[in-house]
Design an enzyme around this catalytic site. Structure first.
Site, PDB file in Angstrom:
ATOM      1  N   ASP A  70       0.818  -1.222   0.000  1.00 30.70           N
ATOM      2  CA  ASP A  70       0.000   0.000   0.000  1.00 30.70           C
ATOM      3  C   ASP A  70       0.851   1.271   0.000  1.00 30.70           C
ATOM      4  OD1 ASP A  70      -2.686  -0.791  -0.164  1.00 30.70           O
ATOM      5  OD2 ASP A  70      -2.861  -1.138   2.000  1.00 30.70           O
ATOM      6  N   ARG A  95       0.600  -1.534   7.642  1.00 35.63           N
ATOM      7  CA  ARG A  95       1.077  -0.318   6.976  1.00 35.63           C
ATOM      8  C   ARG A  95       2.041   0.499   7.836  1.00 35.63           C
ATOM      9  NH1 ARG A  95      -2.944   3.211   3.485  1.00 35.63           N
ATOM     10  NH2 ARG A  95      -0.877   3.773   2.710  1.00 35.63           N
ATOM     11  N   ARG A 140     -10.185   5.694  10.645  1.00 36.61           N
ATOM     12  CA  ARG A 140      -8.721   5.655  10.716  1.00 36.61           C
ATOM     13  C   ARG A 140      -8.185   6.721  11.692  1.00 36.61           C
ATOM     14  NH1 ARG A 140      -6.673   2.953   6.069  1.00 36.61           N
ATOM     15  NH2 ARG A 140      -8.143   1.287   5.584  1.00 36.61           N
ATOM     16  N   HIS A 169     -11.721   7.062   4.417  1.00 39.29           N
ATOM     17  CA  HIS A 169     -10.812   8.207   4.534  1.00 39.29           C
ATOM     18  C   HIS A 169     -11.555   9.439   4.031  1.00 39.29           C
ATOM     19  CE1 HIS A 169      -6.623   6.055   4.241  1.00 39.29           C
ATOM     20  NE2 HIS A 169      -6.792   6.520   5.467  1.00 39.29           N
ATOM     21  N   CYS A 263      -5.234   9.484  -3.404  1.00 41.84           N
ATOM     22  CA  CYS A 263      -4.495   8.580  -2.502  1.00 41.84           C
ATOM     23  C   CYS A 263      -3.049   8.394  -2.955  1.00 41.84           C
ATOM     24  CB  CYS A 263      -5.151   7.203  -2.454  1.00 41.84           C
ATOM     25  SG  CYS A 263      -6.847   7.194  -1.899  1.00 41.84           S
TER      26      CYS A 263
HETATM   27  N1  ARG Z   1      -5.392   0.053   0.984  1.00 41.03           N
HETATM   28  C1  ARG Z   1      -5.153   1.337   1.542  1.00 41.03           C
HETATM   29  C2  ARG Z   1      -5.755   1.428   2.913  1.00 41.03           C
HETATM   30  O1  ARG Z   1      -6.834   0.927   3.119  1.00 41.03           O
HETATM   31  C3  ARG Z   1      -5.708   2.397   0.635  1.00 41.03           C
HETATM   32  C4  ARG Z   1      -5.349   3.776   1.088  1.00 41.03           C
HETATM   33  C5  ARG Z   1      -5.984   4.817   0.233  1.00 41.03           C
HETATM   34  N2  ARG Z   1      -5.485   6.099   0.541  1.00 41.03           N
HETATM   35  C6  ARG Z   1      -6.222   7.197   0.710  1.00 41.03           C
HETATM   36  N3  ARG Z   1      -5.599   8.341   0.847  1.00 41.03           N
HETATM   37  N4  ARG Z   1      -7.523   7.151   0.770  1.00 41.03           N
HETATM   38  O2  ARG Z   1      -5.174   1.986   3.830  1.00 41.03           O
END
Ligand code: ARG
Length: 269
Positions: A70, A95, A140, A169, A263
């Site tokens: 990612d 991550r 998040r 997000h 992203c």
């Molecule tokens: N697979 C990543 C996650 O879920 C995607 C992140 C996408 N980034 C964003 N800025 N929305 O963390």
């Protein structure tokens, strides 16, 4: 009558999708059994970089790290305002090592990096607009991190509650057009947060669920051009009516990981 709009040149940080893949599921878009076409992903990503450069923007890149599929989503690495870097602390264990890789890049580029104490996913949830920073929470980034961001930058941070897991997000549900205009999908937000957005941005461009699911709100604008998913057609039409110039760039392979144009793009302000 559309207004006349002027683009402002941007400095972007990106990460080549050399090791991009879907290997775990940390949002509803991710299905590890679905195959990613890496050649197609790389071509799509190169098209985005080419489009940025063709429109006069500077693009720098961080070296991708094997085992961090990612890491291509550069927006999550930090929020950079007035040359000051507020780094990331990822929600998902998988991550977390990305923060170190990006911090190394920022330090080599001459920036100090402030590491947050609470979970914070950079521009994924922190969106500077004019005199404010809009800040998403619910999936998040924590509201404690919002307080940290306000204390660090001394800029008013406005907490917005995200309620739909597909728009986990803030940058999947809202993007900035200029200092006093945003585009967003209202139902991604709690009723109170919708009211906050309506008060702050009475001239906002509202998007449908279809546009949002097409990653139409994961767009990047330079004040005139809007780099946008080609399947968000209704939204692109509305933007054109308002005097913006949509530049369609297809990142469909990245949608499999829950990401799109924004992203993949960190802005260095
Ligand atoms: N697979 C990543 C996650 O879920 C995607 C992140 C996408 N980034 C964003 N800025 N929305 O963390």
């Amino acid at each position: 009558m559309p207004e006349t709009r002027a683009p402002r040149q941007r400095r972007f940080l990106v990460c080549e999708p050399r090791h991009f893949d879907v290997q775990y599921a940390i949002n509803p878009w991710m299905h590890p059994d679905v195959r990613v076409d890496l050649d197609l992903a790389r071509n799509q990503w190169q098209t985005l970089i080419g489009a940025y450069r063709a429109h006069g923007h500077t693009v720098e890149s961080v070296e991708p790290v094997a085992g961090l599929p990612d890491m291509v989503f550069a927006a999550n690495s930090a929020l950079v305002l007035e040359g000051r870097v507020f780094g990331s602390l990822f929600h998902a264990e998988q991550r977390r090592p990305e923060s170190t890789a990006y911090d190394t890049w920022f330090k080599a580029a001459g920036f100090d990096v402030h590491r947050p104490e609470s979970v914070c996913e950079g521009e994924g949830d922190l969106v500077p607009v004019g005199r404010h920073v809009l800040a998403g929470t619910g999936f998040r980034t924590t509201w404690q991190a919002h307080r940290e961001v306000q204390e660090f930058f001394g800029v008013p941070v406005i907490t917005l509650q995200l309620v739909d897991p597909y728009f986990y997000h803030l940058d999947t549900a809202l993007f900035v057009l200029d200092d006093d205009t945003v585009a967003y999908y209202p139902d991604a937000f709690s009723p109170g947060s919708r009211e906050v957005l309506a008060r702050l941005y009475p001239n906002a461009v509202l998007a449908t669920r279809e546009d949002a699911l097409a990653f139409g709100l994961n767009s990047v604008s330079d004040g005139l051009h809007v780099f946008i998913s080609p399947t968000a057609t209704a939204l692109a039409d509305r933007l054109a009516d308002r005097g913006y110039v949509p530049v369609p760039v297809d990142l469909s392979e990245f949608h499999k990981a829950g990401g799109g144009i924004k992203c993949c793009t960190q802005e260095i302000r």
